[in-house]
Scaffold this active site. Structure first.
Site, PDB file in Angstrom:
ATOM      1  N   ASP A 143      -9.356  -9.942   8.731  1.00  0.00           N
ATOM      2  CA  ASP A 143      -8.865  -8.581   8.449  1.00  0.00           C
ATOM      3  C   ASP A 143      -9.869  -7.475   8.767  1.00  0.00           C
ATOM      4  OD1 ASP A 143      -6.712  -6.933   7.511  1.00  0.00           O
ATOM      5  OD2 ASP A 143      -7.761  -6.664   5.615  1.00  0.00           O
ATOM      6  N   GLY A 197      -4.220  -3.857  -1.433  1.00  0.00           N
ATOM      7  CA  GLY A 197      -4.900  -2.815  -0.668  1.00  0.00           C
ATOM      8  C   GLY A 197      -5.152  -1.537  -1.457  1.00  0.00           C
ATOM      9  N   TYR A 229      -1.680  -3.321  -6.724  1.00  0.00           N
ATOM     10  CA  TYR A 229      -1.435  -4.044  -5.476  1.00  0.00           C
ATOM     11  C   TYR A 229      -2.716  -4.118  -4.634  1.00  0.00           C
ATOM     12  CZ  TYR A 229      -0.426  -5.163  -0.756  1.00  0.00           C
ATOM     13  OH  TYR A 229      -0.506  -5.761   0.473  1.00  0.00           O
ATOM     14  N   HIS A 238     -10.631  -2.664  11.473  1.00  0.00           N
ATOM     15  CA  HIS A 238      -9.530  -3.473  10.937  1.00  0.00           C
ATOM     16  C   HIS A 238      -9.266  -4.621  11.921  1.00  0.00           C
ATOM     17  CE1 HIS A 238      -5.115  -3.433   9.284  1.00  0.00           C
ATOM     18  NE2 HIS A 238      -5.879  -4.261   8.615  1.00  0.00           N
ATOM     19  N   ARG A 243       2.018 -12.241  -1.043  1.00  0.00           N
ATOM     20  CA  ARG A 243       0.669 -12.555  -0.542  1.00  0.00           C
ATOM     21  C   ARG A 243       0.096 -13.809  -1.183  1.00  0.00           C
ATOM     22  NH1 ARG A 243      -1.774  -8.940   3.461  1.00  0.00           N
ATOM     23  NH2 ARG A 243      -0.143  -7.391   3.737  1.00  0.00           N
ATOM     24  N   ASN A 265      -0.618 -18.412  21.839  1.00  0.00           N
ATOM     25  CA  ASN A 265      -1.428 -17.243  22.196  1.00  0.00           C
ATOM     26  C   ASN A 265      -2.785 -17.643  22.771  1.00  0.00           C
ATOM     27  OD1 ASN A 265       0.553 -15.467  21.397  1.00  0.00           O
ATOM     28  ND2 ASN A 265      -0.276 -15.161  19.329  1.00  0.00           N
ATOM     29  N   ARG A 300       2.814  -4.190  17.598  1.00  0.00           N
ATOM     30  CA  ARG A 300       4.105  -4.874  17.621  1.00  0.00           C
ATOM     31  C   ARG A 300       5.059  -3.965  18.383  1.00  0.00           C
ATOM     32  NH1 ARG A 300       6.749  -8.452  13.915  1.00  0.00           N
ATOM     33  NH2 ARG A 300       4.853  -8.782  12.709  1.00  0.00           N
ATOM     34  N   LYS A 330      -9.827  -2.373   1.738  1.00  0.00           N
ATOM     35  CA  LYS A 330      -9.577  -1.232   2.615  1.00  0.00           C
ATOM     36  C   LYS A 330     -10.424  -0.027   2.213  1.00  0.00           C
ATOM     37  CE  LYS A 330      -7.145  -3.825   4.880  1.00  0.00           C
ATOM     38  NZ  LYS A 330      -5.835  -4.221   5.253  1.00  0.00           N
ATOM     39  N   SER A 382      -1.423  -4.178   9.971  1.00  0.00           N
ATOM     40  CA  SER A 382      -1.069  -5.147   8.940  1.00  0.00           C
ATOM     41  C   SER A 382       0.234  -5.860   9.322  1.00  0.00           C
ATOM     42  CB  SER A 382      -0.869  -4.437   7.605  1.00  0.00           C
ATOM     43  OG  SER A 382      -1.978  -3.633   7.304  1.00  0.00           O
ATOM     44  N   ARG A 426       0.843  -1.196   0.000  1.00  0.00           N
ATOM     45  CA  ARG A 426       0.000   0.000   0.000  1.00  0.00           C
ATOM     46  C   ARG A 426       0.877   1.245   0.000  1.00  0.00           C
ATOM     47  NH1 ARG A 426      -1.862   0.594   4.505  1.00  0.00           N
ATOM     48  NH2 ARG A 426      -1.347  -1.396   5.481  1.00  0.00           N
ATOM     49  N   CYS A 437       0.772  -8.061  11.675  1.00  0.00           N
ATOM     50  CA  CYS A 437       0.999  -8.271  13.111  1.00  0.00           C
ATOM     51  C   CYS A 437       0.257  -9.504  13.604  1.00  0.00           C
ATOM     52  CB  CYS A 437       0.597  -7.042  13.908  1.00  0.00           C
ATOM     53  SG  CYS A 437       1.702  -5.647  13.658  1.00  0.00           S
ATOM     54  N   GLY A 438      -0.113 -10.407  12.681  1.00  0.00           N
ATOM     55  CA  GLY A 438      -0.597 -11.720  13.114  1.00  0.00           C
ATOM     56  C   GLY A 438      -2.105 -11.911  13.184  1.00  0.00           C
ATOM     57  N   LYS A 439      -2.898 -11.045  12.547  1.00  0.00           N
ATOM     58  CA  LYS A 439      -4.364 -11.244  12.578  1.00  0.00           C
ATOM     59  C   LYS A 439      -4.760 -12.571  11.937  1.00  0.00           C
ATOM     60  CE  LYS A 439      -5.858  -7.391  10.586  1.00  0.00           C
ATOM     61  NZ  LYS A 439      -4.559  -6.698  10.441  1.00  0.00           N
ATOM     62  N   THR A 440      -4.129 -12.889  10.789  1.00  0.00           N
ATOM     63  CA  THR A 440      -4.498 -14.120  10.079  1.00  0.00           C
ATOM     64  C   THR A 440      -4.136 -15.336  10.934  1.00  0.00           C
ATOM     65  OG1 THR A 440      -4.082 -12.945   8.020  1.00  0.00           O
ATOM     66  CG2 THR A 440      -4.275 -15.340   7.878  1.00  0.00           C
ATOM     67  N   ASN A 441      -2.929 -15.335  11.509  1.00  0.00           N
ATOM     68  CA  ASN A 441      -2.521 -16.467  12.347  1.00  0.00           C
ATOM     69  C   ASN A 441      -3.436 -16.605  13.562  1.00  0.00           C
ATOM     70  OD1 ASN A 441      -0.391 -16.801  10.592  1.00  0.00           O
ATOM     71  ND2 ASN A 441       1.094 -15.739  11.883  1.00  0.00           N
ATOM     72  N   GLY A 466       0.270 -20.530  18.159  1.00  0.00           N
ATOM     73  CA  GLY A 466      -0.710 -21.358  18.876  1.00  0.00           C
ATOM     74  C   GLY A 466      -0.732 -21.084  20.383  1.00  0.00           C
TER      75      GLY A 466
HETATM   76  O1  SAT Z   1      -2.768  -4.601   1.246  1.00  0.00           O
HETATM   77  S1  SAT Z   1      -3.857  -4.784   2.174  1.00  0.00           S
HETATM   78  O2  SAT Z   1      -4.277  -3.492   2.674  1.00  0.00           O
HETATM   79  O3  SAT Z   1      -4.968  -5.432   1.526  1.00  0.00           O
HETATM   80  C1  SAT Z   1      -3.360  -5.749   3.473  1.00  0.00           C
HETATM   81  C2  SAT Z   1      -2.940  -4.909   4.607  1.00  0.00           C
HETATM   82  O4  SAT Z   1      -1.962  -4.167   4.472  1.00  0.00           O
HETATM   83  O5  SAT Z   1      -3.583  -4.959   5.667  1.00  0.00           O
HETATM   84 MN    MN Z   2      -5.241  -5.492   6.886  1.00  0.00          MN
END
Ligand code: SAT
Ligand code: MN
Length: 592
Positions: A273, A197, A195, A224, A365, A492, A396, A204, A246, A67, A248-252, A490
């Site tokens: 997200d 985002g 790209y 977010h 990604r 966490n 973080r 976003k 972004s 982004r 910082c582990g949201k997906t995990n 895990g």
């Molecule tokens: O590139 S995105 O905005 O979709 C992902 C992110 O940075 O959170």
């Molecule tokens: Mn994001």
């Protein structure tokens, strides 16, 4: 045919002059046709269809990998409405400037018309957008990230109520790149980047920047945040939503697999997200995930850090800027397997490990349908959403912030979110590892004045009879040698266990200057030294005195738009900190 939509498409076609217009229906046949075109034009590459069926690779230009916040604008009639944290441009100036770039920019290209739904079909909380784009890659990504095509067109009917999202590649050069939001017109114009985002405008742009504007007007919150259900061994599921910047582990966190010693615990993924949060008639806060896929960070994703993600990206996945192996599979730093002897790196160049260069871009990604996630919740498409019992804020930070604390109530929680800070990552262009204020992880995504945004949060809480409890977490604290103190991933879940028990009024706590700290944390089966544990919860009073000064200066930038409740919380914390001598224990007696 929706007259508002066809008129708008015609208008844009007159400006951009595409060779063809393709209306996306979202069908399987269309997907194959688009892929064939993308492969033929060289815009995408096929991966091994035996090892990674339905998977494709895209390499982007080197300056289009993240982004670009400095080129992202909120275009409101009044500059004040964008607030001090956003770049602002006058709407007329923005339309004129971007029109010049869009002018004839789609000659010899196809304009794809992509109607899309953000949120589950039939949900009162869902919103409709239509994206016009000249990028097949974007069209194929939108197909995964949103509910796209006929389904959205039918949901729209003859209504004029949709977000107009115009996107064009133009020449993909930075000096022709602008991502402009016109919340007063329910419109987004983005040009010069392909790209994620910057270009997948449901994400976003609609779900957060335009969404937060709508939410303020209509009484809900666009955040977010990841969303997950935490199931305990008795089968009770408690839903949590967590805001983290972004990378910082949201997906995990959303797909967490419990450690072996936590038998009977499960995590059910709703979203990784974005969360749209609505006060419900029962006085609780209800969350939906407006997206239909995950656009996750590849580097660092491994069998160890996120086995669910590894399982879900073995098919029907678009990879962006990873390394391609001679077998037609993919590799990235931190994937947990030894590097291949050679391959084609994210820049499209021959690569060997000996070169010492990145095989994958640090912000490489994967794009994958949410339904492929092994831990996806049965409730993920529930039109009413799920009730949220706990909200997490976290950044973080190598120091300062303890592993976890519970704030003393809604307003204290909003204050903790408003003063959040985090070290920057590769998700946005610019320097990484610099601490910056990132309130509620929304700094790059709030579509209006953040002072008003905090007021909206305060008001929303006042209206909830049964608000979620708000916690602050920091998985990233380091020791003096620079090693992470907490194993994360895990593990966490141990912190989440305390959080859900607190949310249910079960676990004990001690009071500290910041809020409540666990009296006891489930560390069974985890080797953690007494020292590390102490450091994880250390509250350094000297450091906090300095922190309060930074916070004061930051909060002052919002002027008199900042709600007084935030200043009140700052004063309370200031008082707590100033009466605790440096070096003294920052905790007091057990509390409930
Ligand atoms: O590139 S995105 O905005 O979709 C992902 C992110 O940075 O959170
Ligand atoms: Mn994001």
């Amino acid at each position: 045919m929706n007259p508002f939509l066809s008129r708008w498409v015609e208008e844009i076609a007159q400006l951009t002059c595409p060779e063809k217009i393709h209306w996306c229906d979202g069908s399987e046949g269309e997907k194959s046709a688009l892929l064939q075109q993308a492969l033929a034009s060289g815009g995408m590459e096929e991966l091994s269809q035996t090892l990674l069926p339905g998977c494709y690779l895209r390499r982007t230009p080197e300056h289009d990998t993240a982004r670009t916040e400095q080129l992202t604008f909120i275009c409101t009639g009044k500059k004040e409405d964008a607030g001090p944290t956003n770049n602002w441009m006058a709407p007329r100036e923005a339309y004129e400037k971007l029109s010049l770039i869009f002018d004839h920019s789609m000659a010899e290209r196809t304009l794809y018309v992509i109607p899309f739904l953000m949120g589950p079909l039939g949900s009162p909380y869902s919103r409709i957008g239509v994206q016009l784009t000249d990028s097949i890659y974007v069209a194929l990504n939108m197909r995964i990230m949103t509910r796209m095509g006929q389904v959205a067109l039918e949901a729209l009917g003859n209504s004029n109520n949709f977000t107009r999202c115009l996107h064009g590649k133009a020449d993909l050069e930075m000096h022709h790149r602008f991502i402009c939001h016109f919340p007063e017109d329910n419109t987004v114009w983005s040009v010069g980047s392909a790209y994620g985002g910057n270009a997948l405008l449901g994400k976003k742009s609609l779900s957060l920047r335009i969404g937060s504007w709508m939410g303020q007007k209509e009484g809900w919150l666009a955040e977010h945040m990841m969303i997950a259900g935490i199931e305990d061994p008795e089968g009770n599921i408690t839903y949590v939503a967590g805001a983290f910047p972004s990378q910082c582990g949201k997906t995990n966190l959303a797909m967490l697999v419990p450690p072996p010693s936590m038998k009977g615990w499960k995590v059910h993924t709703i979203g990784d997200d974005i969360a749209w949060l609505h006060p419900g008639p029962d006085g609780r806060l209800w969350a939906i995930n407006p997206e239909a896929g995950f656009f996750g960070v590849a580097p660092g994703t491994s069998q160890k850090t996120n086995p669910n993600a590894m399982a879900m990206i073995q098919k029907n996945t678009i990879y962006t800027n990873v390394l391609k192996t001679p077998e037609g599979t993919v590799w990235w730093e931190g994937v947990g397997t030894p590097p291949p002897e050679q391959g084609i790196d994210w820049r499209g160049r021959h690569w060997t490990p000996a070169q010492g260069e990145h095989a994958a871009h640090p912000n490489a990604r994967f794009t994958v349908p949410a339904a492929q996630c092994p831990s996806i919740s049965k409730e993920w498409q529930n039109p009413q959403g799920v009730p949220v019992s706990a909200i997490l804020f976290g950044g973080r930070r190598a120091g300062l912030q303890p592993l976890v604390y519970e704030t003393s109530g809604w307003n204290a929680g909003v204050y903790a979110g408003a003063t959040m800070s985090s070290e920057t990552t590769a998700a946005a262009m610019g320097q990484t590892g610099v601490v910056r204020r990132d309130p509620m992880a929304m700094l790059p995504f709030c579509g209006y004045h953040m002072g008003q945004y905090f007021s909206h949060w305060i008001r929303t809480g006042a209206q909830l009879q049964n608000p979620p409890k708000i916690f602050h977490v920091n998985w990233f604290r380091k020791d003096s040698k620079g090693n992470f103190l907490w194993p994360g991933f895990g593990e966490n879940l141990r912190v989440l266990q305390w959080i859900v028990e607190r949310a249910r009024g079960e676990a004990g706590a001690r009071a500290s200057v910041l809020g409540y700290i666990p009296e006891h944390l489930n560390l069974d089966g985890l080797r953690l030294s007494q020292n590390a544990f102490g450091e994880l919860f250390n509250i350094d009073i000297q450091e906090w005195r300095e922190e309060l000064e930074y916070r004061k200066r930051f909060l002052e930038t919002f002027g008199n738009v900042l709600p007084e409740e935030i200043w009140k919380e700052q004063a309370l914390l200031q008082e707590n900190i100033s009466k605790t001598p440096i070096g003294a224990d920052a905790y007091v007696h057990p509390a409930n």
